[in-house]
Write a protein that holds these residues in place. Sequence first.
Motif, PDB file in Angstrom:
ATOM      1  N   UNK A 132       0.840  -1.194   0.000  1.00  0.00           N
ATOM      2  CA  UNK A 132       0.000   0.000   0.000  1.00  0.00           C
ATOM      3  C   UNK A 132       0.878   1.248   0.000  1.00  0.00           C
ATOM      4  N   UNK A 133       0.598   2.181  -0.885  1.00  0.00           N
ATOM      5  CA  UNK A 133       1.369   3.425  -1.029  1.00  0.00           C
ATOM      6  C   UNK A 133       2.828   3.168  -1.423  1.00  0.00           C
ATOM      7  N   UNK A 134       3.091   2.018  -2.038  1.00  0.00           N
ATOM      8  CA  UNK A 134       4.434   1.690  -2.518  1.00  0.00           C
ATOM      9  C   UNK A 134       4.570   2.110  -3.981  1.00  0.00           C
ATOM     10  N   UNK A 135       5.705   1.781  -4.584  1.00  0.00           N
ATOM     11  CA  UNK A 135       5.966   2.123  -5.995  1.00  0.00           C
ATOM     12  C   UNK A 135       6.429   0.891  -6.753  1.00  0.00           C
ATOM     13  N   UNK A 136       5.769   0.602  -7.851  1.00  0.00           N
ATOM     14  CA  UNK A 136       6.152  -0.507  -8.748  1.00  0.00           C
ATOM     15  C   UNK A 136       6.312  -1.824  -8.004  1.00  0.00           C
ATOM     16  N   UNK A 137       5.377  -2.104  -7.116  1.00  0.00           N
ATOM     17  CA  UNK A 137       5.458  -3.338  -6.324  1.00  0.00           C
ATOM     18  C   UNK A 137       5.169  -4.574  -7.145  1.00  0.00           C
ATOM     19  N   UNK A 138       4.647  -4.412  -8.359  1.00  0.00           N
ATOM     20  CA  UNK A 138       4.436  -5.581  -9.217  1.00  0.00           C
ATOM     21  C   UNK A 138       5.765  -6.233  -9.578  1.00  0.00           C
ATOM     22  N   UNK A 139       6.874  -5.493  -9.458  1.00  0.00           N
ATOM     23  CA  UNK A 139       8.196  -6.047  -9.715  1.00  0.00           C
ATOM     24  C   UNK A 139       8.858  -6.556  -8.432  1.00  0.00           C
ATOM     25  N   UNK A 140       8.055  -6.704  -7.389  1.00  0.00           N
ATOM     26  CA  UNK A 140       8.547  -7.200  -6.105  1.00  0.00           C
ATOM     27  C   UNK A 140       7.771  -8.414  -5.605  1.00  0.00           C
ATOM     28  N   UNK A 141       6.479  -8.458  -5.880  1.00  0.00           N
ATOM     29  CA  UNK A 141       5.607  -9.402  -5.188  1.00  0.00           C
ATOM     30  C   UNK A 141       6.001 -10.862  -5.415  1.00  0.00           C
ATOM     31  N   UNK A 142       6.320 -11.251  -6.629  1.00  0.00           N
ATOM     32  CA  UNK A 142       6.618 -12.661  -6.870  1.00  0.00           C
ATOM     33  C   UNK A 142       7.997 -13.047  -6.338  1.00  0.00           C
ATOM     34  N   UNK A 143       8.921 -12.104  -6.363  1.00  0.00           N
ATOM     35  CA  UNK A 143      10.246 -12.369  -5.810  1.00  0.00           C
ATOM     36  C   UNK A 143      10.191 -12.450  -4.285  1.00  0.00           C
ATOM     37  N   UNK A 144       9.510 -11.500  -3.655  1.00  0.00           N
ATOM     38  CA  UNK A 144       9.349 -11.545  -2.195  1.00  0.00           C
ATOM     39  C   UNK A 144       8.533 -12.771  -1.800  1.00  0.00           C
ATOM     40  N   UNK A 145       7.469 -13.053  -2.572  1.00  0.00           N
ATOM     41  CA  UNK A 145       6.650 -14.226  -2.299  1.00  0.00           C
ATOM     42  C   UNK A 145       7.431 -15.516  -2.403  1.00  0.00           C
ATOM     43  N   UNK A 146       8.314 -15.587  -3.397  1.00  0.00           N
ATOM     44  CA  UNK A 146       9.140 -16.788  -3.548  1.00  0.00           C
ATOM     45  C   UNK A 146      10.014 -16.988  -2.322  1.00  0.00           C
ATOM     46  N   UNK A 147      10.654 -15.927  -1.860  1.00  0.00           N
ATOM     47  CA  UNK A 147      11.534 -16.045  -0.696  1.00  0.00           C
ATOM     48  C   UNK A 147      10.743 -16.405   0.558  1.00  0.00           C
ATOM     49  N   UNK A 148       9.525 -15.903   0.670  1.00  0.00           N
ATOM     50  CA  UNK A 148       8.676 -16.250   1.810  1.00  0.00           C
ATOM     51  C   UNK A 148       8.293 -17.731   1.791  1.00  0.00           C
ATOM     52  N   UNK A 149       7.962 -18.231   0.611  1.00  0.00           N
ATOM     53  CA  UNK A 149       7.487 -19.611   0.484  1.00  0.00           C
ATOM     54  C   UNK A 149       8.634 -20.615   0.572  1.00  0.00           C
ATOM     55  N   UNK A 150       9.727 -20.324  -0.124  1.00  0.00           N
ATOM     56  CA  UNK A 150      10.823 -21.294  -0.225  1.00  0.00           C
ATOM     57  C   UNK A 150      12.012 -20.963   0.671  1.00  0.00           C
ATOM     58  N   UNK A 151      11.857 -19.938   1.499  1.00  0.00           N
ATOM     59  CA  UNK A 151      12.866 -19.603   2.535  1.00  0.00           C
ATOM     60  C   UNK A 151      14.276 -19.452   1.959  1.00  0.00           C
ATOM     61  N   UNK A 152      14.359 -18.799   0.804  1.00  0.00           N
ATOM     62  CA  UNK A 152      15.669 -18.513   0.231  1.00  0.00           C
ATOM     63  C   UNK A 152      16.304 -19.657  -0.535  1.00  0.00           C
TER      64      UNK A 152
END
Length: 283
Positions: free
Chosen positions: A200-220
Amino acid sequence: MRHAILVEASKLSNVVNANIELLDDYRFDFFIILDSKSNLQTSDFVKPKNSRVFFVPRIDIKWAHVSQVKAELSLLEFSLKTDDYDYFHIISDSDLTLMTADYFDNYFNEAEGKQFIHFEDFSSERRDRINFYYPELNTNLPRLIKRAIMLASTRIQRVIGVNRIDISRTVYSGSNWVSITGDFAAKILAKKDDYLEMFKLSRSADELIFQIGYMDVFCGDFSHVWDNNARLIDWERGHPFVFGPENIGELKNAVNTKFAFARKISPSNKFIKQLQERIEETN
């Protein structure tokens, strides 16, 4: 395998229609979300013989705004509720497949459930996208004015020490054009509210969500990601480069290789038809 092609569309129907015709096969379904500001209508899109085409409710999609993330999540949510798919492929209305249906299906089958996600090297600029506030993106101001406000605002926020996220968290980023499995898509949606709050109130987060989501799911653990996102995107000749008629030979050579889609494609009807015929010839 079953594939869901998730399309964000605002201006072009001819490139989308070429994809529908090239991948018109029972293994492929198409889900299209139209920008509420777009003049495109559902009637502008072809009706395939074997695939199915679904239209996700429109939303107002703004440049660099969290609405881009909402559009992607809406596509995933709608398609996950529609049927069981092995892979979900997010594209725009400027992306054209470079694979025949059989080659496409075999290529992703050989990936054995890995995620086709592009990761960029860490940069403070990427972290700033969710570390600072960008309320100007909620406005209808011209893009150049928004950019000027962002530049001034981020400088001020950096000086006064604004920090929205845990300083220990590494922020990963990359292309938002991904091909992901159904299991991973479901796990992203399970944290939908958390991600929307984060962005919320971020910038160009569409270029972050899948990468951050991947790290959350697969723990790096990067063993679950493919070595590319199966997209032909040229950042050296443009931002990105737009492939046109003069690049027809280059694109023909990329057919049925490692690129599921090329981005961006010139909207020239003649050019698109030539590419479509070349891909169809390889069947």
